[in-house]
Motif scaffolding. Structure first.
Motif, PDB file in Angstrom:
ATOM      1  N   ARG A  46       0.723  -1.156  -0.033  1.00  0.00           N
ATOM      2  CA  ARG A  46      -0.045   0.020   0.087  1.00  0.00           C
ATOM      3  C   ARG A  46       0.845   1.270   0.071  1.00  0.00           C
ATOM      4  O   ARG A  46       0.576   2.079  -0.675  1.00  0.00           O
ATOM      5  CB  ARG A  46      -0.714  -0.153   1.275  1.00  0.00           C
ATOM      6  N   ARG A 108     -10.079   9.150  12.642  1.00  0.00           N
ATOM      7  CA  ARG A 108      -9.588   7.991  12.483  1.00  0.00           C
ATOM      8  C   ARG A 108      -8.381   7.537  13.503  1.00  0.00           C
ATOM      9  O   ARG A 108      -7.576   6.868  13.318  1.00  0.00           O
ATOM     10  CB  ARG A 108      -9.017   7.948  11.126  1.00  0.00           C
ATOM     11  N   SER A 174      -2.198  -8.058   8.414  1.00  0.00           N
ATOM     12  CA  SER A 174      -2.751  -6.685   8.831  1.00  0.00           C
ATOM     13  C   SER A 174      -1.662  -6.261   9.556  1.00  0.00           C
ATOM     14  O   SER A 174      -1.127  -6.250  10.479  1.00  0.00           O
ATOM     15  CB  SER A 174      -3.677  -7.002  10.117  1.00  0.00           C
ATOM     16  N   LEU A 175      -0.838  -5.635   8.522  1.00  0.00           N
ATOM     17  CA  LEU A 175       0.690  -5.183   8.776  1.00  0.00           C
ATOM     18  C   LEU A 175       1.016  -3.899   9.483  1.00  0.00           C
ATOM     19  O   LEU A 175       0.289  -2.904   9.531  1.00  0.00           O
ATOM     20  CB  LEU A 175       1.250  -4.897   7.324  1.00  0.00           C
ATOM     21  N   MET A 294      -7.224  -5.093  16.510  1.00  0.00           N
ATOM     22  CA  MET A 294      -8.451  -4.925  16.004  1.00  0.00           C
ATOM     23  C   MET A 294      -9.343  -5.942  17.103  1.00  0.00           C
ATOM     24  O   MET A 294      -9.326  -7.018  16.620  1.00  0.00           O
ATOM     25  CB  MET A 294      -8.567  -5.373  14.746  1.00  0.00           C
ATOM     26  N   TRP A 297     -14.326  -7.758  18.677  1.00  0.00           N
ATOM     27  CA  TRP A 297     -15.078  -8.955  18.446  1.00  0.00           C
ATOM     28  C   TRP A 297     -16.462  -9.078  18.989  1.00  0.00           C
ATOM     29  O   TRP A 297     -17.344  -9.020  18.254  1.00  0.00           O
ATOM     30  CB  TRP A 297     -13.936 -10.063  19.006  1.00  0.00           C
ATOM     31  N   ILE A 573     -16.846 -13.731  10.007  1.00  0.00           N
ATOM     32  CA  ILE A 573     -15.531 -13.135  10.468  1.00  0.00           C
ATOM     33  C   ILE A 573     -14.984 -12.487   9.402  1.00  0.00           C
ATOM     34  O   ILE A 573     -14.813 -12.975   8.437  1.00  0.00           O
ATOM     35  CB  ILE A 573     -14.788 -14.262  11.454  1.00  0.00           C
ATOM     36  N   LYS A 576      -8.101  -8.413   7.269  1.00  0.00           N
ATOM     37  CA  LYS A 576      -7.587  -7.571   6.320  1.00  0.00           C
ATOM     38  C   LYS A 576      -6.820  -8.194   5.017  1.00  0.00           C
ATOM     39  O   LYS A 576      -6.196  -9.458   5.532  1.00  0.00           O
ATOM     40  CB  LYS A 576      -6.327  -6.419   6.785  1.00  0.00           C
TER      41      LYS A 576
HETATM   42  N1  LIG Z   1      -2.808  -4.489   5.192  1.00  0.00           N
HETATM   43  C1  LIG Z   1      -3.360  -4.107   6.332  1.00  0.00           C
HETATM   44  N2  LIG Z   1      -2.508  -3.950   7.274  1.00  0.00           N
HETATM   45  C2  LIG Z   1      -3.247  -3.330   8.428  1.00  0.00           C
HETATM   46  C3  LIG Z   1      -4.475  -2.594   8.330  1.00  0.00           C
HETATM   47  C4  LIG Z   1      -5.019  -2.659   7.025  1.00  0.00           C
HETATM   48  O1  LIG Z   1      -6.324  -2.095   6.491  1.00  0.00           O
HETATM   49  N3  LIG Z   1      -4.507  -3.459   6.049  1.00  0.00           N
HETATM   50  N4  LIG Z   1      -5.250  -2.021   9.258  1.00  0.00           N
HETATM   51  C5  LIG Z   1      -4.381  -1.585  10.524  1.00  0.00           C
HETATM   52  C6  LIG Z   1      -5.208  -1.541  11.780  1.00  0.00           C
HETATM   53  S1  LIG Z   1      -6.143  -0.210  11.762  1.00  0.00           S
HETATM   54  C7  LIG Z   1      -5.512  -2.658  12.447  1.00  0.00           C
HETATM   55  S2  LIG Z   1      -6.597  -2.461  13.800  1.00  0.00           S
HETATM   56  C8  LIG Z   1      -4.590  -3.854  12.505  1.00  0.00           C
HETATM   57  C9  LIG Z   1      -5.827  -5.029  12.783  1.00  0.00           C
HETATM   58  O2  LIG Z   1      -4.968  -6.210  12.900  1.00  0.00           O
HETATM   59  P1  LIG Z   1      -5.520  -7.556  13.554  1.00  0.00           P
HETATM   60  O3  LIG Z   1      -6.010  -7.376  15.095  1.00  0.00           O
HETATM   61  O4  LIG Z   1      -4.676  -8.511  13.416  1.00  0.00           O
HETATM   62  O5  LIG Z   1      -6.941  -7.663  12.660  1.00  0.00           O
HETATM   63  P2  LIG Z   1      -7.554  -8.469  11.680  1.00  0.00           P
HETATM   64  O6  LIG Z   1      -7.087  -8.214  10.251  1.00  0.00           O
HETATM   65  O7  LIG Z   1      -9.157  -7.850  11.629  1.00  0.00           O
HETATM   66  O8  LIG Z   1      -7.345  -9.873  12.059  1.00  0.00           O
HETATM   67  C10 LIG Z   1      -8.059 -10.490  12.898  1.00  0.00           C
HETATM   68  C11 LIG Z   1      -7.712 -11.774  12.839  1.00  0.00           C
HETATM   69  O9  LIG Z   1      -8.612 -12.514  13.981  1.00  0.00           O
HETATM   70  C12 LIG Z   1      -9.003 -13.554  13.580  1.00  0.00           C
HETATM   71  N5  LIG Z   1     -10.313 -13.824  14.479  1.00  0.00           N
HETATM   72  C13 LIG Z   1     -11.505 -13.306  14.291  1.00  0.00           C
HETATM   73  N6  LIG Z   1     -12.372 -13.881  15.400  1.00  0.00           N
HETATM   74  C14 LIG Z   1     -11.458 -14.769  16.115  1.00  0.00           C
HETATM   75  C15 LIG Z   1     -11.610 -15.397  17.443  1.00  0.00           C
HETATM   76  O10 LIG Z   1     -12.762 -15.377  18.050  1.00  0.00           O
HETATM   77  N7  LIG Z   1     -10.571 -15.974  18.066  1.00  0.00           N
HETATM   78  C16 LIG Z   1      -9.388 -15.870  17.406  1.00  0.00           C
HETATM   79  N8  LIG Z   1      -8.241 -16.479  17.945  1.00  0.00           N
HETATM   80  N9  LIG Z   1      -9.047 -15.478  16.350  1.00  0.00           N
HETATM   81  C17 LIG Z   1     -10.447 -14.643  15.574  1.00  0.00           C
HETATM   82  C18 LIG Z   1      -9.513 -13.482  12.078  1.00  0.00           C
HETATM   83  O11 LIG Z   1      -9.561 -14.686  11.611  1.00  0.00           O
HETATM   84  C19 LIG Z   1      -8.167 -12.751  11.614  1.00  0.00           C
HETATM   85  O12 LIG Z   1      -7.337 -13.538  11.213  1.00  0.00           O
HETATM   86  O13 LIG Z   1      -3.932  -3.820  11.223  1.00  0.00           O
HETATM   87  C20 LIG Z   1      -3.522  -2.666  10.741  1.00  0.00           C
HETATM   88  N10 LIG Z   1      -2.667  -3.155   9.652  1.00  0.00           N
END
Ligand SMILES: Nc1nc2c(c(=O)[nH]1)N[C@H]1C(S)=C(S)[C@@H](COP(=O)(O)OP(=O)(O)OC[C@H]3O[C@@H](n4cnc5c(=O)[nH]c(N)nc54)[C@H](O)[C@@H]3O)O[C@H]1N2
Ligand SMILES: Nc1nc2c(c(=O)[nH]1)N[C@H]1C(S)=C(S)[C@@H](COP(=O)(O)OP(=O)(O)OC[C@H]3O[C@@H](n4cnc5c(=O)[nH]c(N)nc54)[C@H](O)[C@@H]3O)O[C@H]1N2
Ligand code: SF4
Ligand SMILES: [Mo]
Length: 695
Positions: A46, A108, A174-175, A294, A297, A573, A576
């Motif tokens: 990105r 944001r 989710s980098l 993130m 949940w 569920i 990203k």
């Molecule tokens: N490329 C990229 N990178 C990003 C972002 C983006 O938009 N794109 N956004 C940024 C932001 S703002 C944030 S907050 C972070 C988010 O980073 P993460 O907190 O890693 O968030 P998500 O991508 O929502 O991934 C959540 C993971 O939790 C898993 N999950 C869902 N429910 C459960 C459950 O009950 N138990 C378990 N053990 N796992 C579960 C899902 O399958 C998923 O793999 O990423 C950041 N980095």
């Protein structure tokens, strides 16, 4: 040919990696990682697509006022004078009739909020919201209750960690680029990484141990791990005796939550949980139980996050090498960077329209609960809210149930959006104030916190391509029109930077050399025996929280088994992809859209068989009146209760020709999840949908 390089801060997501922008003859040639900062790592896809964003014409190019029914996209072009006069006149009238608190603002989050937050305070409203109801509210509030620190009050010393454990923190998609790199290095160096998710993903692929869990059961695992540490008495005794209170109550609470109990709930073998707890105890305190990012949940999320912090405390990893370290900032280096918010007056009232601080006493006022805004607008309770300023935020895509949110927007007297894209919010707005892109503007000074804090500056690299303006100008101009000039004591951004750095030994020009100003040569560590800064009433890590007890909220709540799903029902569920940012920031980016432009729905092989669908078939997804059709991907590596898809598709704005109408909007399917929970988050992954083969 003239070639320049400007050091700046990436704005393609909120990780804010330091960048170098190479410009040839006034045009961006390439955006790279800043070689002088954070090890000079390269950017994620990105960040590398920032140039494509810059030269995309599919964005608001001038200020606009709505000239037709809301949501029909009928706007007329106006000058900045007219747009700002219009907004200021309406805001003045609203304040006169309903008081300043009738204005709400959301954004944001992040460090570049100074100008608009100052504007909101100076206008006089306490109703400031961030996006965190769908991001980190529950984990942030959990850490406030456990340690009196915000979520980012601690950083993770991944490089020196010996065992990292994460529950659904998808590090490699989710980098956060520097964190992903450190974790890979740590694993390559022999460190352990245990990962729990409801499905296989790229993070699972890199983990040394991976378990697929039943969604919503992580809390049982975490309580069982606490149980093992306490019953086997293998926690960090000296640290706990120095810094932790309420251990006896915690011990009593976790008694029923044995590894065998957790196995029955989650599907993770009891032996695995016991061995995990023992390995962590052996390597403590150089271990990290990642509390999550993130974390919007389920309804019980707050207690899961409290449990994760409790594990860290028992493993004694606060301020330990390889553990969770206090984030050091300029203050720890004797440097004070002035911020406009420090001269802004306090709002005329502290009573917020979402009830935080009054009927909800245990949640922080700093982030708010945006999911409660529509209800406040519609009901006029606790008082009328008539205007909404949405700054770099797209709740119509990021909060569950956009139709419910729209009902609130429709009742407003004034709805203003400041964006660089045609967001879903911009499409509904009364007034669009288009901001210039991060490559076209300079923002306020930000802190790179950590063991070696630095100051960083987003610096303008190229001239704006369209009639768009930076935030420092927009809010100063609005302030001027409302008699709030004194809170914006600058004419140019350089004046502002001078003002900000006054009293320090630094000058704005110091950012030119490398883009960052290091504030210390050596890492800063607090004394683990005497110097830890837990800002709870007791000054300790509280397993029984004084703040929660005073607010009448229990410190621990029983684990609740997720409801049994009926035939054809799935838990929705989302997450990203490494090539997109959230909902609307990059979905229409010409380059990134080409790589990922749709969001298929992943389900388990056995469930697919039962539904009579195979890989690539169309399925119908239904939640109440929300119905959508999508493509299915069939896999063995997902929990059978889960349907997984990527967040941020199903764009409804026709002017975004590459993303419009492609894929399915997960937020629309998450109908009914626009509610508050104990941790202030929306229970985004509690949404249950019915799937059938599409006709
Ligand atoms: N490329 C990229 N990178 C990003 C972002 C983006 O938009 N794109 N956004 C940024 C932001 S703002 C944030 S907050 C972070 C988010 O980073 P993460 O907190 O890693 O968030 P998500 O991508 O929502 O991934 C959540 C993971 O939790 C898993 N999950 C869902 N429910 C459960 C459950 O009950 N138990 C378990 N053990 N796992 C579960 C899902 O399958 C998923 O793999 O990423 C950041 N980095
Ligand atoms: N179902 C589901 N919902 C989720 C998530 C999920 O995984 N699944 N993820 C959640 C998470 S972790 C988060 S953080 C939220 C994010 O939710 P949002 O903050 O609403 O994220 P975006 O959709 O990226 O919207 C940000 C807006 O800012 C605009 N923007 C980008 N750069 C600039 C700029 O420089 N200036 C201005 N003025 N505007 C700019 C973008 O065009 C976009 O319209 O979504 C949450 N919602
Ligand atoms: S993670 Fe990627 S998009 Fe986000 S700031 Fe860093 S380079 Fe930019
Ligand atoms: Mo987020």
């Amino acid at each position: 040919m003239t070639q320049t390089s400007t050091y700046s801060i990436c704005g393609m997501c909120t990780c804010r990696c330091p960048v170098q922008v190479d410009v040839v003859d006034g045009k961006v040639k390439h955006v790279w990682g800043n070689p002088h900062a954070l090890g000079g790592h390269q950017l994620c896809p990105r960040g590398a697509a920032a140039k494509t964003m810059e030269y995309d014409n599919e964005r608001p190019q001038y200020p606009m006022i709505r000239d037709g029914k809301r949501g029909t996209g009928k706007f007329r072009r106006v000058s900045w004078e007219e747009a700002l006069d219009y907004v200021a006149e309406k805001l003045a009238a609203i304040k006169k009739k309903h008081g300043a608190r009738a204005l709400a603002m959301s954004d944001r989050g992040g460090p570049h909020r100074e100008f608009h937050k100052t504007f909101l305070s100076a206008y006089g409203s306490p109703n400031y919201f961030t996006h965190h109801a769908t991001c980190s509210n529950s984990v942030h509030n959990a850490h406030m209750s456990v340690a009196g620190q915000p979520r980012n009050g601690v950083a993770y010393d991944v490089g020196r960690c010996k065992h990292m454990v994460a529950f659904g923190r998808n590090f490699f998609e989710s980098l956060k680029t520097n964190e992903a790199r450190s974790l890979i290095k740590m694993i390559e160096g022999g460190g352990k990484f245990t990962f729990f998710d409801v499905r296989w993903n790229f993070t699972a692929a890199k983990a040394t141990d991976f378990q697929i869990v039943r969604p919503g059961t992580d809390y049982a695992i975490v309580l069982a791990m606490i149980n093992v540490l306490l019953t086997e008495s293998i926690y960090q005794k000296e640290f706990v005796s120095d810094w932790v209170t309420g251990l006896r109550e915690l011990e009593e609470f976790v008694q029923p939550y044995t590894p065998e109990f957790a196995e029955k709930e989650s599907g993770v073998p009891a032996r695995f949980i016991v061995n995990l707890a023992r390995d962590l105890a052996a390597k403590a305190p150089s271990v990290i139980i990642h509390p999550g990012w993130m974390t919007a949940w389920g309804a019980n999320d707050y207690y899961l996050r409290r449990g994760l912090y409790a594990l860290n405390a028992l493993l004694g990893n606060y301020e330990a090498p390889g553990g969770m370290v206090f984030s050091k900032g300029p203050g720890d280096c004797g440097v004070k960077v002035r911020q406009l918010t420090s001269i802004a007056p306090k709002p005329e009232t502290s009573q917020r329209c979402d009830g935080i601080g009054d009927e909800i006493k245990h949640l922080g006022k700093g982030w708010g609960m945006l999911q409660k805004l529509p209800q406040a607008i519609i009901s006029g309770k606790p008082y009328p809210v008539k205007a909404y300023f949405c700054m770099r935020h797209d709740p119509l895509n990021s909060l569950p149930d956009p139709e419910a949110f729209k009902k609130g927007i429709n009742k407003l007297d004034l709805f203003v959006v400041c964006d660089i894209n045609w967001s879903e919010m911009a499409w509904q707005a009364d007034v669009i104030l288009p901001e210039c892109t991060f490559l076209e503007r300079t923002d306020n000074i930000s802190n790179l916190k950590g063991l070696k804090p630095k100051l960083a500056l987003r610096q303008q690299a190229v001239e704006p391509r369209f009639d768009t303006k930076p935030r420092w100008w927009i809010f100063k101009e609005l302030g001027k029109r409302l008699g709030l000039d004194e809170y914006f004591p600058y004419e140019t951004i350089d004046d502002y930077l001078e003002w900000s750095l006054e009293g320090t030994k630094f000058k704005p020009a110091d950012f030119k050399k490398t883009g960052v100003i290091p504030l210390t040569k050596n890492e800063i560590w607090f004394d683990r025996k005497t110097g830890l800064k837990f800002k709870t009433p007791s000054g300790k890590i509280e397993m029984v929280s004084t703040m929660l007890t005073e607010a009448g909220v229990p410190s621990w709540d029983a684990y609740v088994r997720p409801a049994k799903l009926k035939k054809n029902e799935f838990r929705l569920i989302t997450g990203k992809t490494a090539v997109h940012t959230q909902g609307r920031t990059t979905a229409n980016n010409p380059l990134l859209n080409e790589i990922v432009s749709e969001n298929p729905f992943q389900i388990h092989t056995d469930r697919a068989k039962a539904l009579g669908v195979k890989d690539g078939d169309s399925i119908q997804l239904k939640n109440g009146t929300a119905v959508a059709t999508g493509k299915v991907t069939v896999t063995d590596f997902i929990h059978p209760e889960v349907v997984y898809t990527l967040h941020g598709f199903g764009d409804t704005v026709p002017l975004r020709t590459r993303s419009h109408g492609k894929g399915v909007c997960d937020a629309r399917l998450a109908r009914g999840a626009l509610v508050e929970t104990i941790g202030g988050n929306c229970p985004v992954t509690d949404a249950v949908i019915t799937i059938s083969k599409a006709k």
